[in-house]
Design a protein around this motif. Structure first.
Motif, mmCIF file in Angstrom:
data_model
loop_
_atom_site.group_PDB
_atom_site.id
_atom_site.type_symbol
_atom_site.label_atom_id
_atom_site.label_comp_id
_atom_site.label_asym_id
_atom_site.label_seq_id
_atom_site.Cartn_x
_atom_site.Cartn_y
_atom_site.Cartn_z
ATOM 1 N N ILE A 150 0.560 -1.226 -0.041
ATOM 2 C CA ILE A 150 -0.383 0.244 -0.223
ATOM 3 C C ILE A 150 0.892 1.455 0.019
ATOM 4 O O ILE A 150 1.536 1.583 0.485
ATOM 5 N N THR A 151 0.350 2.373 -0.518
ATOM 6 C CA THR A 151 1.205 3.519 -1.310
ATOM 7 C C THR A 151 0.690 4.466 0.254
ATOM 8 O O THR A 151 -0.595 4.115 -0.189
ATOM 9 N N ASP A 152 1.869 4.996 1.068
ATOM 10 C CA ASP A 152 1.083 6.203 1.634
ATOM 11 C C ASP A 152 1.164 7.859 1.649
ATOM 12 O O ASP A 152 2.172 7.640 0.462
ATOM 13 N N THR A 153 -0.178 7.689 1.339
ATOM 14 C CA THR A 153 0.039 8.993 -0.391
ATOM 15 C C THR A 153 0.184 10.093 1.173
ATOM 16 O O THR A 153 0.771 11.099 -0.163
ATOM 17 N N GLU A 154 0.303 10.779 1.935
ATOM 18 C CA GLU A 154 1.379 11.050 2.347
ATOM 19 C C GLU A 154 2.979 11.189 2.609
ATOM 20 O O GLU A 154 3.445 12.454 1.980
ATOM 21 N N THR A 155 3.602 10.303 2.051
ATOM 22 C CA THR A 155 4.845 10.403 2.303
ATOM 23 C C THR A 155 5.341 9.699 0.837
ATOM 24 O O THR A 155 6.379 9.092 0.609
ATOM 25 N N GLY A 156 4.566 8.939 0.076
ATOM 26 C CA GLY A 156 5.009 8.732 -0.761
ATOM 27 C C GLY A 156 5.320 7.222 -1.284
ATOM 28 O O GLY A 156 5.919 5.951 -1.628
ATOM 29 N N GLU A 157 5.784 6.414 0.504
ATOM 30 C CA GLU A 157 6.298 5.105 0.019
ATOM 31 C C GLU A 157 5.328 4.254 -0.689
ATOM 32 O O GLU A 157 4.004 4.090 0.438
ATOM 33 N N GLY A 262 12.475 -5.545 -4.352
ATOM 34 C CA GLY A 262 13.243 -4.033 -3.432
ATOM 35 C C GLY A 262 12.965 -3.490 -4.292
ATOM 36 O O GLY A 262 13.256 -1.832 -3.963
ATOM 37 N N MET A 263 13.559 -3.731 -5.078
ATOM 38 C CA MET A 263 13.521 -2.287 -5.895
ATOM 39 C C MET A 263 12.927 -1.839 -7.096
ATOM 40 O O MET A 263 12.791 -0.682 -7.036
ATOM 41 N N SER A 264 11.394 -2.687 -6.581
ATOM 42 C CA SER A 264 11.489 -3.023 -7.663
ATOM 43 C C SER A 264 9.812 -1.496 -6.675
ATOM 44 O O SER A 264 9.246 -0.770 -7.930
ATOM 45 N N ARG A 265 9.515 -2.001 -5.661
ATOM 46 C CA ARG A 265 8.178 -0.245 -5.499
ATOM 47 C C ARG A 265 8.578 0.359 -5.436
ATOM 48 O O ARG A 265 7.901 1.067 -5.270
ATOM 49 N N PRO A 266 10.210 0.785 -5.000
ATOM 50 C CA PRO A 266 10.506 2.359 -5.612
ATOM 51 C C PRO A 266 9.960 2.783 -6.778
ATOM 52 O O PRO A 266 9.866 4.388 -6.494
ATOM 53 N N ILE A 267 10.349 2.372 -7.559
ATOM 54 C CA ILE A 267 9.778 2.477 -9.717
ATOM 55 C C ILE A 267 8.457 2.824 -9.063
ATOM 56 O O ILE A 267 7.961 4.070 -9.860
ATOM 57 N N GLY A 268 7.920 2.028 -8.475
ATOM 58 C CA GLY A 268 6.177 2.076 -8.330
ATOM 59 C C GLY A 268 6.079 3.298 -7.292
ATOM 60 O O GLY A 268 4.556 4.548 -7.902
ATOM 61 N N ALA A 269 6.272 3.478 -6.603
ATOM 62 C CA ALA A 269 5.504 4.747 -5.881
ATOM 63 C C ALA A 269 6.367 6.015 -6.349
ATOM 64 O O ALA A 269 5.771 6.994 -6.427
ATOM 65 N N PHE A 270 7.600 6.393 -7.194
ATOM 66 C CA PHE A 270 7.840 7.822 -7.440
ATOM 67 C C PHE A 270 7.911 8.016 -8.984
ATOM 68 O O PHE A 270 7.230 9.007 -9.150
ATOM 69 N N TYR A 271 7.422 7.359 -9.780
ATOM 70 C CA TYR A 271 6.801 7.276 -11.507
ATOM 71 C C TYR A 271 5.581 5.980 -11.973
ATOM 72 O O TYR A 271 5.547 6.727 -12.673
ATOM 73 N N HIS A 272 4.614 5.881 -10.699
ATOM 74 C CA HIS A 272 3.961 5.285 -10.970
ATOM 75 C C HIS A 272 3.731 4.058 -12.091
ATOM 76 O O HIS A 272 2.526 4.161 -12.943
ATOM 77 N N VAL A 273 4.697 3.483 -11.795
ATOM 78 C CA VAL A 273 4.742 2.016 -13.342
ATOM 79 C C VAL A 273 4.725 1.226 -12.250
ATOM 80 O O VAL A 273 4.375 0.920 -11.130
ATOM 81 N N HIS A 275 3.401 -2.550 -11.078
ATOM 82 C CA HIS A 275 4.185 -2.947 -10.897
ATOM 83 C C HIS A 275 5.132 -4.958 -10.980
ATOM 84 O O HIS A 275 6.042 -4.630 -11.165
ATOM 85 N N GLY A 276 4.146 -4.880 -12.317
ATOM 86 C CA GLY A 276 4.822 -5.977 -13.162
ATOM 87 C C GLY A 276 5.975 -5.673 -13.717
ATOM 88 O O GLY A 276 6.549 -6.497 -13.489
ATOM 89 N N LEU A 277 5.340 -3.906 -14.284
ATOM 90 C CA LEU A 277 6.410 -3.862 -15.268
ATOM 91 C C LEU A 277 7.585 -3.216 -14.707
ATOM 92 O O LEU A 277 8.699 -3.296 -14.788
ATOM 93 N N SER A 278 7.703 -2.665 -13.282
ATOM 94 C CA SER A 278 8.753 -2.445 -13.132
ATOM 95 C C SER A 278 10.217 -3.353 -12.869
ATOM 96 O O SER A 278 11.197 -3.965 -12.067
ATOM 97 N N ASN A 279 9.036 -4.799 -12.296
ATOM 98 C CA ASN A 279 10.215 -6.208 -12.323
ATOM 99 C C ASN A 279 10.408 -6.235 -13.596
ATOM 100 O O ASN A 279 11.798 -7.115 -13.509
ATOM 101 N N ALA A 280 9.502 -6.164 -14.484
ATOM 102 C CA ALA A 280 10.783 -6.635 -15.762
ATOM 103 C C ALA A 280 11.081 -5.548 -15.787
ATOM 104 O O ALA A 280 12.282 -6.661 -16.684
ATOM 105 N N MET A 281 10.962 -4.740 -15.955
ATOM 106 C CA MET A 281 12.097 -3.646 -16.059
ATOM 107 C C MET A 281 13.802 -4.172 -15.433
ATOM 108 O O MET A 281 15.093 -4.081 -16.240
ATOM 109 N N LEU A 282 13.729 -4.934 -14.024
ATOM 110 C CA LEU A 282 14.368 -5.169 -13.764
ATOM 111 C C LEU A 282 15.455 -5.997 -13.177
ATOM 112 O O LEU A 282 16.685 -6.395 -13.506
#
Length: 386
Positions: A150-157, A262-273, A275-282
């Motif tokens: 779950i993404t924290d709306t306040e912090t973006g995490e 572990g590396m995928s979640r921040p990509i999703g949080a920062f750039y709204h990629v 989840h499956g696609l950010s995993n594929a990138m990595l």
């Protein structure tokens, strides 16, 4: 070391399994579910079929149909408001991983209250309302895991939350619900499943139970993913991918994911990629970096996926694995961060924070080769250049 295995109490797999929801609710002594789903499930009629089945069985219910991709604490709160307005004894999740994770979060908050950040790892929550999961994508495996993101709306995490309170009591795995999945979603969720199986097999927490399931899932995905993308009405491929997704979920839920996630979640949080696609990138670059620390295990993966043979020694098999993963991502038109539209300055500026968040998730600690923050930054740079 004893393996701690957790699975849904009820698992129904096959065509039409989703239509058994009323029967399963009654068998579990449940009668007042909140249905949690998304607008597309309403539009395509799947939510209507579910509601019809509940009505026909005389089961009182409410529905929250505004789940969003990559669920946020705001969207969870909106669903929780609907839950609190009724006398619900369970949550039925219909949709992809976002709907399933939203339902899990609501089930926990509905019992324990507080904020979602109270339950992020390393916190563990072991109770909640019963969740019955009906996945409609062959990817996340969330129907068989005790985790939600779950993404924290306040912090973006992007927060990883875990515990038995998030393990569905029942999973209804019906591949017919995936026949409407478009190409990009099929490809990305399929690679997500592959990451689940591959990471579970090489994880420091792997065990004999998860090993066999992970290898079976990898073999199935390597055999059927391209076909499922190219021939969306191919029932054999869709059924195989749906089962592999659940198996991948079982594997990583009981052995953990590793550095890719572990590396995928921040990509999703920062750039709204997604989840499956950010995993594929990595997937290819992180695998290439990790291979030297678990050559035998990765070689076994290569052979099970048909990317190497028993005639290949382990080093050659690992080389073929990395080449095969790159070829798979190329064949499925996986874009890199640049092609996806992320600005170069924004990517590189965020790397230190992304690396910090990746480490904080805990997943990299299960990787065969444990990274430091500088290693993760270098990998993000390599992914950009790939």
């Amino acid at each position: 070391m004893t393996a701690n295995i957790n699975l849904p109490r009820v698992l129904r797999v096959g065509a039409g399994a989703s239509r058994e929801i009323a029967q399963i609710l009654k068998s579990l002594g449940l009668s007042r579910p909140l249905v949690v789903t998304d607008p597309f499930m309403v539009q395509c009629g799947y939510a209507g079929l579910l509601i019809d089945d509940l009505d026909a069985a005389g089961l009182a219910h409410s529905i929250f149909s505004d789940c969003v991709p990559d669920p946020t604490t705001d969207s969870v709160q909106a669903a929780l408001t609907v839950l609190d307005a009724g006398n619900h004894d369970s949550v039925v999740a219909l949709g992809g991983g976002s709907s399933l994770d939203t339902a899990k979060a609501v089930a926990v908050l509905g019992v324990h209250g507080g904020k979602m950040r109270d339950y992020k790892v390393p916190a563990v929550v072991d109770s909640g309302l019963p969740v019955l999961a009906i996945p409609t994508t062959a990817g996340t495996g969330s129907e068989a895991t005790r985790a939600a993101v779950i993404t924290d709306t306040e912090t973006g995490e992007k927060m990883l939350c875990m515990g038995l309170g998030m393990m569905p009591v029942a999973a209804l795995v019906d591949y017919e619900l995936t026949l409407s999945m478009p190409y990009r979603l099929t490809a990305d969720t399929g690679i997500d499943s592959l990451c689940h199986a591959l990471e579970a097999y090489v994880s420091r927490r792997a065990n004999p139970f998860t090993d066999s399931i992970a290898l079976t899932a990898m073999t199935t995905i390597a055999t059927h993913l391209r076909t499922a993308c190219e021939q969306p009405d191919n029932c054999e491929a869709r059924e195989a991918m749906m089962l592999a997704a659940t198996q991948g979920g079982m594997a990583f839920a009981n052995a953990s994911v590793t550095l890719i996630h572990g590396m995928s979640r921040p990509i999703g949080a920062f750039y709204h990629v997604p989840h499956g696609l950010s995993n594929a990138m990595l997937l290819p670059e992180v695998t290439a970096w990790t291979v030297p620390a678990a050559t035998e295990r990765y070689a076994t993966c290569a052979r099970h996926m048909g990317m190497a043979t028993t005639a290949d020694n382990d080093d050659t098999a690992c080389e073929k694995l990395v080449h095969g993963l790159r070829a798979l991502c190329s064949d499925l038109s996986v874009p890199g961060p640049k092609a996806y539209g992320i600005e170069e300055a924004a990517w590189f500026e965020a790397l230190p924070v992304m690396a910090e968040q990746a480490l904080a998730s805990g997943s990299p600690a299960n990787n065969p080769r444990i990274p430091e923050a500088a290693d993760i930054v270098a990998l993000y740079e390599r992914v950009w250049a790939a």
